[in-house]
Design a protein around this motif. Sequence first.
Motif, PDB file in Angstrom:
ATOM      1  N   LEU A  57      -6.153  11.954  13.591  1.00 51.13           N
ATOM      2  CA  LEU A  57      -4.421  11.672  12.991  1.00 51.13           C
ATOM      3  C   LEU A  57      -3.401  11.555  13.368  1.00 51.13           C
ATOM      4  CD1 LEU A  57      -3.895   9.999  10.520  1.00 51.13           C
ATOM      5  CD2 LEU A  57      -4.286  12.384   9.180  1.00 51.13           C
ATOM      6  N   ILE A  58      -2.358  11.374  13.743  1.00 53.08           N
ATOM      7  CA  ILE A  58      -1.245  12.196  13.973  1.00 53.08           C
ATOM      8  C   ILE A  58      -0.671  12.605  12.663  1.00 53.08           C
ATOM      9  CG2 ILE A  58       1.308  11.975  15.150  1.00 53.08           C
ATOM     10  CD1 ILE A  58      -0.245   9.638  17.273  1.00 53.08           C
ATOM     11  N   TYR A  59       0.303  11.706  11.850  1.00 53.90           N
ATOM     12  CA  TYR A  59       1.066  11.369  10.655  1.00 53.90           C
ATOM     13  C   TYR A  59       0.534  10.903   9.945  1.00 53.90           C
ATOM     14  CZ  TYR A  59       4.592  15.307  12.291  1.00 53.90           C
ATOM     15  OH  TYR A  59       5.206  15.848  12.166  1.00 53.90           O
ATOM     16  N   PHE A  60      -0.063  11.251   8.631  1.00 56.29           N
ATOM     17  CA  PHE A  60       0.400   9.671   7.636  1.00 56.29           C
ATOM     18  C   PHE A  60       1.074   9.934   6.508  1.00 56.29           C
ATOM     19  CE2 PHE A  60      -1.375  12.337   3.760  1.00 56.29           C
ATOM     20  CZ  PHE A  60      -1.919  13.173   4.253  1.00 56.29           C
ATOM     21  N   SER A  61       1.991   9.044   5.427  1.00 54.85           N
ATOM     22  CA  SER A  61       2.640   8.882   4.825  1.00 54.85           C
ATOM     23  C   SER A  61       2.223   8.083   3.422  1.00 54.85           C
ATOM     24  CB  SER A  61       3.765   7.936   5.228  1.00 54.85           C
ATOM     25  OG  SER A  61       4.227   8.307   4.080  1.00 54.85           O
ATOM     26  N   TYR A  62       1.984   9.168   2.666  1.00 50.97           N
ATOM     27  CA  TYR A  62       1.879   8.817   0.584  1.00 50.97           C
ATOM     28  C   TYR A  62       2.769   8.121   0.229  1.00 50.97           C
ATOM     29  CZ  TYR A  62       2.766  13.582  -0.150  1.00 50.97           C
ATOM     30  OH  TYR A  62       3.842  14.693  -0.663  1.00 50.97           O
ATOM     31  N   ASP A  63       4.178   8.121   0.260  1.00 52.30           N
ATOM     32  CA  ASP A  63       5.017   7.436  -0.599  1.00 52.30           C
ATOM     33  C   ASP A  63       5.797   7.428   0.653  1.00 52.30           C
ATOM     34  OD1 ASP A  63       6.302   7.904  -3.719  1.00 52.30           O
ATOM     35  OD2 ASP A  63       6.511   6.449  -2.821  1.00 52.30           O
ATOM     36  N   VAL A  64       7.691   6.469   0.333  1.00 51.57           N
ATOM     37  CA  VAL A  64       8.599   6.733   1.548  1.00 51.57           C
ATOM     38  C   VAL A  64       8.809   8.172   0.747  1.00 51.57           C
ATOM     39  CG1 VAL A  64      10.574   5.090   0.721  1.00 51.57           C
ATOM     40  CG2 VAL A  64       9.112   4.074   0.000  1.00 51.57           C
ATOM     41  N   HIS A 120       0.970  -1.295  -0.041  1.00 54.89           N
ATOM     42  CA  HIS A 120       0.082  -0.243   0.391  1.00 54.89           C
ATOM     43  C   HIS A 120       1.324   1.342   0.266  1.00 54.89           C
ATOM     44  CE1 HIS A 120      -3.785  -1.862   1.565  1.00 54.89           C
ATOM     45  NE2 HIS A 120      -3.942  -1.627   0.866  1.00 54.89           N
ATOM     46  N   GLU A 121       0.374   2.716  -0.671  1.00 48.43           N
ATOM     47  CA  GLU A 121       1.228   3.424  -1.010  1.00 48.43           C
ATOM     48  C   GLU A 121       0.298   4.205   0.708  1.00 48.43           C
ATOM     49  OE1 GLU A 121       0.412   2.048  -4.921  1.00 48.43           O
ATOM     50  OE2 GLU A 121      -0.597   1.778  -3.048  1.00 48.43           O
ATOM     51  N   ASN A 122      -0.464   4.066   1.548  1.00 43.01           N
ATOM     52  CA  ASN A 122      -0.354   5.279   1.991  1.00 43.01           C
ATOM     53  C   ASN A 122      -1.030   4.274   3.547  1.00 43.01           C
ATOM     54  OD1 ASN A 122      -1.381   7.192  -0.025  1.00 43.01           O
ATOM     55  ND2 ASN A 122      -3.370   6.219   0.489  1.00 43.01           N
ATOM     56  N   SER A 181       9.009   8.316  10.655  1.00 45.37           N
ATOM     57  CA  SER A 181       9.907   7.199   9.226  1.00 45.37           C
ATOM     58  C   SER A 181       9.252   6.889   8.179  1.00 45.37           C
ATOM     59  CB  SER A 181      11.168   7.042   9.956  1.00 45.37           C
ATOM     60  OG  SER A 181      12.067   6.807   8.792  1.00 45.37           O
ATOM     61  N   ARG A 182       9.663   7.098   7.126  1.00 43.48           N
ATOM     62  CA  ARG A 182       9.086   6.162   5.904  1.00 43.48           C
ATOM     63  C   ARG A 182      10.131   5.791   4.975  1.00 43.48           C
ATOM     64  NH1 ARG A 182       4.091   5.357   3.043  1.00 43.48           N
ATOM     65  NH2 ARG A 182       4.125   3.219   2.253  1.00 43.48           N
ATOM     66  N   GLU A 183      11.769   5.092   5.586  1.00 42.37           N
ATOM     67  CA  GLU A 183      12.022   4.225   4.768  1.00 42.37           C
ATOM     68  C   GLU A 183      12.058   3.618   3.536  1.00 42.37           C
ATOM     69  OE1 GLU A 183      14.783   6.389   4.844  1.00 42.37           O
ATOM     70  OE2 GLU A 183      14.027   7.879   6.251  1.00 42.37           O
ATOM     71  N   LYS A 184      10.811   2.561   4.274  1.00 42.50           N
ATOM     72  CA  LYS A 184      11.059   1.389   3.411  1.00 42.50           C
ATOM     73  C   LYS A 184       9.667   1.632   2.719  1.00 42.50           C
ATOM     74  CE  LYS A 184      14.741  -1.429   3.688  1.00 42.50           C
ATOM     75  NZ  LYS A 184      15.500  -2.950   4.216  1.00 42.50           N
TER      76      LYS A 184
END
Lengths: 113, 114
Positions: free
Chosen positions: B45-52, B29-31, B67-70
């Motif tokens: 919601l604290i944070y979200f990520s839509y890509d690495v 999943h991207e998100n 952090s989203r390294e992968k």
Amino acid sequence: AQTVTQSQPEMSVQEAETVTLSCTYDTSESDYYLFWYKQPPSRQMILVIRQEAYKQQNATENRFSVNFQKAAKSFSLKISDSQLGDAAMYFCAYRRTGNQFYFGTGTSLTVIP
Amino acid sequence: DVKVTQSSRYLVKRTGEKVFLECVQDMDHENMFWYRQDPGLGLRLIYFSYDVKMKEKGDIPEGYSVSREKKERFSLILESASTNQTSMYLCASSPPLQGGQPQHFGDGTRLSIL
């Protein structure tokens, strides 16, 4: 800003009876999605049912159905033939064009044997 | 089935500690999302990520970082834990919006800050 309101913090229903949980939302968008999630005491949130705003027909999943009133911005969940396993916290959620979801504060449903 | 795994069900830490909450999803999943759940307040919601390496602040980002390294892993970091961060933390993932795809949640982490 999008907000989702669940005005019933707690509800109870007799086993085998029907209960309706209320949800209203505020949006200026015309294209969006609505969801009901269930969180049993074991805590994992699972999807119960979803509705696309562009569809006039109300979604149904077995004993679960919704009453979607787009003009009134209302999205209630009806549980028919309630079972003990339906006891949980229920959250209404909204997703518009974008990646964010917006959740209500939840309704705790008790099923009385 | 989609599986979202949070590293701990229960965690007890002390005030001032740096705390890491880990979340892994197996559906590409991207998100990915981090929520905090408190009684009467629902999910915030604290944070979200839509890509690495991409992230966006949610409604309550103060005191947290991510952090989203992968693609499959999304970490929530409490830089200096405080007692008001005692809460249930839920991680979720979803594909992009097309088709109104729902979120899939992990089991949650009950975090206590003493």
